[in-house]
Design a protein around this motif. Structure first.
Motif, PDB file in Angstrom:
ATOM      1  N   SER A  90      13.218  12.217 -16.734  1.00 42.98           N
ATOM      2  CA  SER A  90      14.300  11.336 -16.288  1.00 42.98           C
ATOM      3  C   SER A  90      14.288  11.073 -14.791  1.00 42.98           C
ATOM      4  O   SER A  90      15.226  10.500 -14.265  1.00 42.98           O
ATOM      5  CB  SER A  90      15.658  11.953 -16.654  1.00 42.98           C
ATOM      6  OG  SER A  90      15.800  13.222 -16.028  1.00 42.98           O
ATOM      7  N   ILE A  91      13.218  11.476 -14.090  1.00 44.44           N
ATOM      8  CA  ILE A  91      13.232  11.312 -12.636  1.00 44.44           C
ATOM      9  C   ILE A  91      11.818  11.080 -12.105  1.00 44.44           C
ATOM     10  O   ILE A  91      10.848  11.655 -12.601  1.00 44.44           O
ATOM     11  CB  ILE A  91      13.850  12.558 -11.943  1.00 44.44           C
ATOM     12  CG1 ILE A  91      13.934  12.334 -10.428  1.00 44.44           C
ATOM     13  CG2 ILE A  91      13.075  13.803 -12.271  1.00 44.44           C
ATOM     14  CD1 ILE A  91      14.698  13.444  -9.709  1.00 44.44           C
ATOM     15  N   PHE A  92      11.705  10.193 -11.133  1.00 45.60           N
ATOM     16  CA  PHE A  92      10.466  10.014 -10.384  1.00 45.60           C
ATOM     17  C   PHE A  92      10.788  10.193  -8.903  1.00 45.60           C
ATOM     18  O   PHE A  92      11.722   9.585  -8.385  1.00 45.60           O
ATOM     19  CB  PHE A  92       9.857   8.635 -10.603  1.00 45.60           C
ATOM     20  CG  PHE A  92       8.688   8.370  -9.693  1.00 45.60           C
ATOM     21  CD1 PHE A  92       7.450   8.930  -9.960  1.00 45.60           C
ATOM     22  CD2 PHE A  92       8.835   7.601  -8.549  1.00 45.60           C
ATOM     23  CE1 PHE A  92       6.378   8.720  -9.106  1.00 45.60           C
ATOM     24  CE2 PHE A  92       7.771   7.378  -7.694  1.00 45.60           C
ATOM     25  CZ  PHE A  92       6.534   7.937  -7.977  1.00 45.60           C
ATOM     26  N   CYS A  93       9.987  11.023  -8.216  1.00 43.08           N
ATOM     27  CA  CYS A  93      10.195  11.281  -6.784  1.00 43.08           C
ATOM     28  C   CYS A  93       8.949  10.886  -6.003  1.00 43.08           C
ATOM     29  O   CYS A  93       7.820  11.107  -6.462  1.00 43.08           O
ATOM     30  CB  CYS A  93      10.486  12.755  -6.528  1.00 43.08           C
ATOM     31  SG  CYS A  93      12.002  13.337  -7.287  1.00 43.08           S
ATOM     32  N   SER A  94       9.161  10.349  -4.832  1.00 47.44           N
ATOM     33  CA  SER A  94       8.047  10.011  -3.953  1.00 47.44           C
ATOM     34  C   SER A  94       8.471  10.193  -2.506  1.00 47.44           C
ATOM     35  O   SER A  94       9.555   9.769  -2.108  1.00 47.44           O
ATOM     36  CB  SER A  94       7.601   8.560  -4.172  1.00 47.44           C
ATOM     37  OG  SER A  94       6.647   8.182  -3.195  1.00 47.44           O
ATOM     38  N   THR A 120       0.838  -1.202   0.000  1.00 45.21           N
ATOM     39  CA  THR A 120       0.000   0.000   0.000  1.00 45.21           C
ATOM     40  C   THR A 120       0.870   1.248   0.000  1.00 45.21           C
ATOM     41  O   THR A 120       0.583   2.222  -0.693  1.00 45.21           O
ATOM     42  CB  THR A 120      -0.938   0.015   1.214  1.00 45.21           C
ATOM     43  OG1 THR A 120      -1.729  -1.189   1.224  1.00 45.21           O
ATOM     44  CG2 THR A 120      -1.872   1.215   1.172  1.00 45.21           C
ATOM     45  N   ALA A 121       1.946   1.224   0.772  1.00 43.71           N
ATOM     46  CA  ALA A 121       2.860   2.366   0.805  1.00 43.71           C
ATOM     47  C   ALA A 121       3.499   2.599  -0.556  1.00 43.71           C
ATOM     48  O   ALA A 121       3.731   3.740  -0.964  1.00 43.71           O
ATOM     49  CB  ALA A 121       3.947   2.140   1.856  1.00 43.71           C
ATOM     50  N   MET A 122       3.775   1.539  -1.305  1.00 40.28           N
ATOM     51  CA  MET A 122       4.505   1.627  -2.568  1.00 40.28           C
ATOM     52  C   MET A 122       3.587   1.752  -3.784  1.00 40.28           C
ATOM     53  O   MET A 122       4.050   1.645  -4.922  1.00 40.28           O
ATOM     54  CB  MET A 122       5.390   0.390  -2.718  1.00 40.28           C
ATOM     55  CG  MET A 122       6.470   0.241  -1.666  1.00 40.28           C
ATOM     56  SD  MET A 122       7.813   1.433  -1.877  1.00 40.28           S
ATOM     57  CE  MET A 122       8.637   0.732  -3.299  1.00 40.28           C
ATOM     58  N   ASP A 123       2.333   2.016  -3.583  1.00 38.66           N
ATOM     59  CA  ASP A 123       1.351   2.004  -4.669  1.00 38.66           C
ATOM     60  C   ASP A 123       1.755   2.887  -5.842  1.00 38.66           C
ATOM     61  O   ASP A 123       1.840   2.441  -6.995  1.00 38.66           O
ATOM     62  CB  ASP A 123      -0.013   2.441  -4.135  1.00 38.66           C
ATOM     63  CG  ASP A 123      -1.056   2.514  -5.229  1.00 38.66           C
ATOM     64  OD1 ASP A 123      -1.599   1.458  -5.584  1.00 38.66           O
ATOM     65  OD2 ASP A 123      -1.337   3.623  -5.730  1.00 38.66           O
ATOM     66  N   ARG A 124       2.028   4.169  -5.614  1.00 39.05           N
ATOM     67  CA  ARG A 124       2.373   5.084  -6.704  1.00 39.05           C
ATOM     68  C   ARG A 124       3.784   4.818  -7.230  1.00 39.05           C
ATOM     69  O   ARG A 124       4.058   5.018  -8.420  1.00 39.05           O
ATOM     70  CB  ARG A 124       2.253   6.534  -6.252  1.00 39.05           C
ATOM     71  CG  ARG A 124       0.850   7.013  -5.933  1.00 39.05           C
ATOM     72  CD  ARG A 124      -0.053   7.044  -7.159  1.00 39.05           C
ATOM     73  NE  ARG A 124      -0.637   5.745  -7.461  1.00 39.05           N
ATOM     74  CZ  ARG A 124      -1.263   5.455  -8.593  1.00 39.05           C
ATOM     75  NH1 ARG A 124      -1.348   6.361  -9.552  1.00 39.05           N
ATOM     76  NH2 ARG A 124      -1.783   4.259  -8.787  1.00 39.05           N
ATOM     77  N   VAL A 125       4.675   4.381  -6.361  1.00 34.73           N
ATOM     78  CA  VAL A 125       6.026   4.035  -6.804  1.00 34.73           C
ATOM     79  C   VAL A 125       5.966   2.868  -7.789  1.00 34.73           C
ATOM     80  O   VAL A 125       6.643   2.867  -8.823  1.00 34.73           O
ATOM     81  CB  VAL A 125       6.932   3.690  -5.611  1.00 34.73           C
ATOM     82  CG1 VAL A 125       8.300   3.206  -6.084  1.00 34.73           C
ATOM     83  CG2 VAL A 125       7.089   4.894  -4.698  1.00 34.73           C
ATOM     84  N   TYR A 142      -1.477   6.657   4.883  1.00 36.17           N
ATOM     85  CA  TYR A 142      -0.307   7.078   4.119  1.00 36.17           C
ATOM     86  C   TYR A 142      -0.587   8.399   3.409  1.00 36.17           C
ATOM     87  O   TYR A 142      -1.542   8.505   2.634  1.00 36.17           O
ATOM     88  CB  TYR A 142       0.059   6.039   3.055  1.00 36.17           C
ATOM     89  CG  TYR A 142       0.262   4.639   3.579  1.00 36.17           C
ATOM     90  CD1 TYR A 142       1.529   4.172   3.917  1.00 36.17           C
ATOM     91  CD2 TYR A 142      -0.820   3.766   3.720  1.00 36.17           C
ATOM     92  CE1 TYR A 142       1.719   2.877   4.374  1.00 36.17           C
ATOM     93  CE2 TYR A 142      -0.642   2.474   4.185  1.00 36.17           C
ATOM     94  CZ  TYR A 142       0.626   2.034   4.517  1.00 36.17           C
ATOM     95  OH  TYR A 142       0.809   0.749   4.976  1.00 36.17           O
ATOM     96  N   HIS A 143       0.244   9.398   3.668  1.00 37.30           N
ATOM     97  CA  HIS A 143       0.212  10.656   2.924  1.00 37.30           C
ATOM     98  C   HIS A 143       1.426  10.666   2.007  1.00 37.30           C
ATOM     99  O   HIS A 143       2.544  10.385   2.436  1.00 37.30           O
ATOM    100  CB  HIS A 143       0.246  11.849   3.872  1.00 37.30           C
ATOM    101  CG  HIS A 143      -1.017  12.059   4.635  1.00 37.30           C
ATOM    102  ND1 HIS A 143      -2.006  12.930   4.236  1.00 37.30           N
ATOM    103  CD2 HIS A 143      -1.475  11.485   5.771  1.00 37.30           C
ATOM    104  CE1 HIS A 143      -2.998  12.900   5.088  1.00 37.30           C
ATOM    105  NE2 HIS A 143      -2.716  12.025   6.037  1.00 37.30           N
TER     106      HIS A 143
END
Length: 317
Positions: A117-121, A93-98, A139-140
């Motif tokens: 070229s980058i993804f941030c979470s 659940t924490a890693m959903d968007r990642v 989780y926010h």
């Protein structure tokens, strides 16, 4: 034996049979009332939840750079064979968007990534409710699909797990999501947000389709999901998230893609399902210990002190 002796014998028997039968009935009644308490499993009375973090800063494993600070709870020392299953659910659940944007992208996401070229979470986690039967995690997250300055979203989700069965409860499991529920939710949202909650039938129909993920036209652009978690104060937080897909990503200042309201538990009674969740909830008593993450790292791009916020503050002046 003469007739009088027979009558006297029967009378003597009833003198002790009736009191014994009465005592048996009383004991059976007490047993029926008390038995559910003994039959109900005691649950997990002594456990800890250790907050941990998945941390990555510019790894060379992927062509698409990642800056990840994802906090999540990990159940430990619980007297349950389901501990690993529960921990997998809390972590996933924490890693959903990642997972969606970085670790397991579909073809649409891969095409979008060609221009960036980058993804941030940056995920922060909390455990607002924990008992011998239930554990809830909230989780926010701030995440950027391509450029942390122009493409940052603010979202929220939750996981509610049964410590005895490992079941992860969704909102639709515990509540009937219908017109009546949506009216209750929208009225509370109007008090909190004002617009766009107008309180008319068209609005109710729209949000009902979003809660049920049945808006076929908008599903091309957004992933609709709802979330809930109980609090230790007898209330429930219930929210809706509309996370954009690549087709709905556009350059803008950071934007919140969620709505959430807090409702007293008794206001939800008319919408309760027959889910075992409610029996567990009613019997819950706070237990377990929550331990903070020992080495919590700050996100290079999305931390409170990151330059993206000062950039937008300057533009607003």
């Amino acid at each position: 034996m003469c007739e009088e002796e027979i009558k006297e014998t029967k009378s003597g028997k009833w003198k002790w049979i009736l009191p014994v039968a009465l005592c048996v009935c009383i004991l059976l009644g007490i047993g029926a009332a008390v038995a559910p308490g003994f039959l109900q499993p005691k649950g997990c009375l002594d456990y800890t939840v250790q907050m941990e973090q998945h941390y990555v800063e510019y790894s060379e494993e992927y062509e698409y750079w990642d800056v990840l600070t994802v906090e999540y709870p990990r159940l430990q020392d619980a007297d349950t064979e389901l501990q690993n299953k529960i921990n997998d659910a809390l972590y996933d659940t924490a890693m959903d968007r990642v997972n969606y944007w970085h670790l397991s992208p579909d073809e649409e996401v891969k095409d979008f990534q060609q221009n960036f070229s980058i993804f941030c979470s940056d995920v922060t986690a909390d455990v607002p409710f924990h008992s011998q039967y239930l554990l809830s995690a909230d989780y926010h997250e701030l995440y950027s699909a391509g450029n942390p300055v122009w493409y940052t979203m603010i979202t929220e989700r939750a996981a509610n797990v049964d410590l005895l069965t490992g079941e992860v409860y969704e909102l639709r499991d515990i509540l009937t999501i219908d017109e009546g529920f949506i009216e209750l939710w929208c009225d509370a949202a109007q008090d909190k947000y004002g617009e766009p909650f107008e309180g008319d039938s068209e609005e109710y129909e729209l949000f009902l389709s979003w809660f049920l993920d049945e808006d076929e036209e908008m599903k091309e652009f957004y992933q609709f999901s709802n979330f809930f978690y109980p609090t230790q104060d007898g209330t429930f937080m219930i929210g809706l998230a509309y996370d954009p897909k690549p087709a709905a990503i556009y350059a803008a200042e950071p934007r919140d893609v969620t709505f959430s309201v807090e409702l007293d538990a008794d206001r939800l009674t008319p919408f309760r399902t027959e889910s075992e969740f409610w029996e567990q909830y009613e019997r819950s008593e706070q237990t377990g210990q929550i331990l903070e993450c020992e080495d919590l790292q700050s996100n290079l791009w999305l931390d409170d002190n990151a330059g993206v916020w000062s950039y937008w503050e300057e533009r607003g002046q």
